[in-house]
Motif scaffolding. Structure first.
Motif, PDB file in Angstrom:
ATOM      1  N   UNK A 135      -7.201   2.871   0.191  1.00 25.63           N
ATOM      2  CA  UNK A 135      -6.426   1.719  -0.288  1.00 25.63           C
ATOM      3  C   UNK A 135      -6.511   0.646   0.778  1.00 25.63           C
ATOM      4  N   UNK A 136      -6.380  -0.592   0.333  1.00 23.49           N
ATOM      5  CA  UNK A 136      -6.513  -1.728   1.233  1.00 23.49           C
ATOM      6  C   UNK A 136      -5.128  -2.201   1.659  1.00 23.49           C
ATOM      7  N   UNK A 137      -5.044  -2.721   2.866  1.00 21.69           N
ATOM      8  CA  UNK A 137      -3.835  -3.390   3.329  1.00 21.69           C
ATOM      9  C   UNK A 137      -3.380  -4.354   2.243  1.00 21.69           C
ATOM     10  N   UNK A 138      -2.118  -4.271   1.844  1.00 24.64           N
ATOM     11  CA  UNK A 138      -1.673  -4.986   0.638  1.00 24.64           C
ATOM     12  C   UNK A 138      -1.843  -6.503   0.752  1.00 24.64           C
ATOM     13  N   UNK A 139      -1.710  -7.027   1.969  1.00 19.84           N
ATOM     14  CA  UNK A 139      -1.844  -8.483   2.132  1.00 19.84           C
ATOM     15  C   UNK A 139      -3.278  -8.963   1.933  1.00 19.84           C
ATOM     16  N   UNK A 140      -4.240  -8.043   1.903  1.00 23.38           N
ATOM     17  CA  UNK A 140      -5.634  -8.426   1.686  1.00 23.38           C
ATOM     18  C   UNK A 140      -6.031  -8.381   0.216  1.00 23.38           C
ATOM     19  N   UNK A 141      -5.171  -7.824  -0.617  1.00 26.93           N
ATOM     20  CA  UNK A 141      -5.549  -7.633  -2.027  1.00 26.93           C
ATOM     21  C   UNK A 141      -5.800  -8.960  -2.733  1.00 26.93           C
ATOM     22  N   UNK A 142      -4.987  -9.947  -2.411  1.00 27.64           N
ATOM     23  CA  UNK A 142      -5.155 -11.212  -3.140  1.00 27.64           C
ATOM     24  C   UNK A 142      -6.495 -11.863  -2.777  1.00 27.64           C
ATOM     25  N   UNK A 143      -6.933 -11.713  -1.518  1.00 26.72           N
ATOM     26  CA  UNK A 143      -8.254 -12.229  -1.124  1.00 26.72           C
ATOM     27  C   UNK A 143      -9.360 -11.561  -1.941  1.00 26.72           C
TER      28      UNK A 143
ATOM     29  N   UNK B 140      -9.095 -10.020  -4.803  1.00 27.42           N
ATOM     30  CA  UNK B 140      -9.010 -10.356  -6.226  1.00 27.42           C
ATOM     31  C   UNK B 140      -9.542 -11.764  -6.477  1.00 27.42           C
ATOM     32  N   UNK B 141      -9.178 -12.704  -5.621  1.00 26.51           N
ATOM     33  CA  UNK B 141      -9.698 -14.064  -5.807  1.00 26.51           C
ATOM     34  C   UNK B 141     -11.213 -14.101  -5.639  1.00 26.51           C
TER      35      UNK B 141
ATOM     36  N   UNK C  83     -14.710  -5.637   6.305  1.00 22.44           N
ATOM     37  CA  UNK C  83     -13.623  -6.427   6.849  1.00 22.44           C
ATOM     38  C   UNK C  83     -13.766  -6.464   8.362  1.00 22.44           C
TER      39      UNK C  83
ATOM     40  N   UNK D 193      -9.930  -9.839   9.865  1.00 19.48           N
ATOM     41  CA  UNK D 193      -9.529  -9.598   8.473  1.00 19.48           C
ATOM     42  C   UNK D 193     -10.229 -10.522   7.487  1.00 19.48           C
TER      43      UNK D 193
END
Lengths: 331, 331, 331
Positions: free
Chosen positions: B233-241, B243-244, B270, B274
């Motif tokens: 699983x990825x660090x949650x703060x990186x998910x939006x990057x 996905x975009x 990564x 990051x």
């Protein structure tokens, strides 16, 4: 009938699986771990102190599921004399524990094994040298030529060929470790691939995180003490190789020791040429099945419910009971 | 309608997912693997021999789900001419297989790509040099300056700029590999993040377990042959990057090749800052989805049942059938 | 009552778990990530902009579940003054954030901690030297003797003992990182082991894949920026050590700070002698629980449904509501 096992190794999974199939369960072992199996993870209906409390197990109508910890703590001789019913073929114990017999078995199964060198002067590639009786990789070293071997062996006090009885010289096969977990159902005469794991070892899995420069500076040596397990799936095109290797291992066991049934594991590496080179067999459940308490990617492909190796064992016992064939799988 | 795929790569998951959605299933390929798909893991209702048994697939009213193995074995030209319905946009094939077109696509999606050097004398940081056509990292080397490049390139017979056509010189980006698996539903016009994995490669994931001193001694080189996959699983703060990045990749594909739908994967690393640096796109299901037969942490967040990428494909086909919109997603 | 958390870190799991227990949910934070929590993964019923939108949270009758991101963004002082109910003991914050208090706590729990050297001239084994305030391992170095320390410290401008206030000198403990995730139910007065993970760090987990020779050539240094998490299970015989360490940590907290409840994590390594050496405590949910959205091998052993740490928190809140004991767990 109750399902019993020694309180360590993969007992949580075995007992949870047994409860899932409707059995009452028994953990036995060190009283210190009683809360683990009865309170933190309430999988044992009974907890009995002792390495092998035979009378109590007989009273409770127990069947023992062997694990590596159980066999190691009780010793092969005592396991062979157990009066409590044992799931699996006890004949396997001596084939597995003797390095030469094990090799004979695996060679008969046509597995690719690392070459063993009797004479260090025949070394013609990288070798790994293992002192006998060393645990966790202590004293292991790599060598790439006869000269290199003799130079490094001197540190262990090995100066001439008479000292060679103390070490095994094995072809060093570079590849990534892979541990496929099998289950052979004697009742259905079917092999199943249950799951696959990767071991997490101290310090072997720590040193790669230290830059080469610092490693050289600190003169770090490697050790392979298993600390945990990580789930893995294998490249799908390699699965048939792995399965056929498992089938041949079962067949060889039928020919020479009256069969191998229940869970087992072939421990090896995959080289960069995608060849599976086998180092060892574990002829019972391995701790590498522990990530898969709720099923593995492979067991979910086959079953429509969560089947761990522990539960698969209980399914076999239940079938044995229902078909009145327990005598075929207990010894 | 039946769901068919080539018997390798991620076929177990694709066929299991299709059965979960109520489809009959077909595996085709090498007869040696038939037992894998019909007995060990009974996910195929039909097994047909052959790389692409077109007539039989047409008779059975099959839709083919492409995988990397299927495309590699059949070849892009034949895939483009297939008469059996194909899930996905065949236009993507040429954009993905040509290194220059692929770069054009990913640049348009504003992904951060490693810099490519046309002239080794412009090297101003670490670079990785890849001989064209080399599989699994054979012959790759790192260099840190023009002088270093020329010295090492000589081993490959590269002595002057005229020989440069044989290698690609790429910025060496140090970071940990991450493989996010996407699914773009053309019917719902929605992107989904299905799962993320980490590849397990021989021998790249073996060498870190060998102390630096021994590595130097044995003169070990690296190879990147994929042996398996590990869930991540990825660090949650990186998910939006992530996905975009996926959204922009789909949008760019709509602009230049008529769209990208179904599963795809951006393959990158990564860095310690990051930043996600992308090396490649796989415009179909990747084998990294195989750990998630029973759903991934991400698909469980979205669905209340176990949804693998294979099953997600089948859900899309089912919706296409029910809404009479199959023509929008099959080509 | 609604369950709220800051939109990052482990919010997906926390909110999914809360919905699973029947709560309405609120994510608050940066508007850029709103789609992550409402569209890609529809786990938040409300999304509110802002680091801590107090008035709106009060209106919505929210309980805040703290995460590392929330505390870091808001700052400890503001967290301590929050008017919105907070799950956990705020007293813990100052013990955890002050290196000396944290050490006092962990020593009282009789955990094995790395030795700290006040005087570099006492160095008698490998040490790791950490500049204060450096993020992700920047400027860290290893040393093996007083002489080695002084030579390397000079690069940081440390020339005599007066400069030592800028660094911490710690025993370098070689072992594999292990992160056990606990949950202490204050309502039931019971500790639970929820799951265990392994961090995936850039570039620490990249360098092992680079041959030693190339590492030396490129002069690579290490950094420990967390990029993701990998599921792990621990050798079963080590579980009781881990659990007892957790119990002592809770007990010490009860003695000195009024208790520790809810999720927490002991961050350490297992040495090759199988000793668990603890570096740090995280006194709330850690991102390492994110692989276990649908339960972990450990939570499946205890529960017959999928229980993530996020869901376990919601179960505790629900029990608090039902038993009218919320005041015991909210501060």
């Amino acid at each position: 009938m109750r399902v019993a096992t020694y309180a360590s190794h993969s007992a949580l999974q075995i007992l949870k699986g047994a409860k899932g199939e409707g059995f009452e369960t028994i953990a036995f072992g060190n009283p210190r771990v009683k809360p683990l199996y009865t309170r933190y993870f309430p999988v044992a209906d009974y907890f009995i102190e002792g390495t092998y409390p035979e009378e109590r197990l007989l009273e409770l109508n127990a069947v023992v599921i062997p694990t590596g910890s159980f066999v190691a703590h009780l010793g092969i001789e005592l396991v062979e004399k157990m009066r409590v019913p044992y799931y699996g073929n006890k004949e396997v114990l001596k084939w597995e524990s003797d390095r030469n017999l094990e090799r004979k078995w695996l060679e008969r199964a046509k597995l690719r094994l690392p070459r063993v060198y009797d004479d260090p002067d025949e070394i013609d590639g990288s070798v790994i040298v293992k002192p006998f009786g060393a645990g966790g990789g202590k004293g292991y070293f790599l060598a790439k030529s006869p000269g290199d071997f003799w130079k490094k062996a001197e540190r262990l006090g090995i100066r001439d060929k008479e000292d060679l009885g103390r070490v095994q010289i094995q072809e060093y096969v570079l590849g990534v470790p892979v541990y496929p977990h099998y289950f052979y159902s004697k009742l259905n005469r079917e092999l199943e691939l249950m799951s696959i794991d990767l071991r997490y070892e101290s310090n072997a899995d720590a040193i790669g995180r230290i830059p080469a420069k610092e490693q050289l500076d600190l003169e770090i040596n490697t050790n392979y003490t298993v600390v945990g397990n990580i789930p893995l799936v294998l490249r799908e095109s390699l699965l048939i190789d792995i399965i056929e290797a498992g089938e041949r291992t079962v067949k060889a066991a039928e020919e020479i020791m009256g069969g191998l049934w229940g869970p087992f594991c072939l421990e090896g590496v995959f080289t960069e040429e995608l060849e599976f080179v086998v180092f060892e067999i574990s002829a019972r459940i391995v701790a590498g099945t522990n990530p898969f308490v709720h099923g593995s990617p492979y067991s979910w492909l086959r079953y429509d419910e969560p089947v761990s190796t522990g539960r698969r064992i209980a399914m076999e016992l239940k079938q044995g009971l229902e078909e009145d064939r327990l005598d075929e799988i207990l010894t």
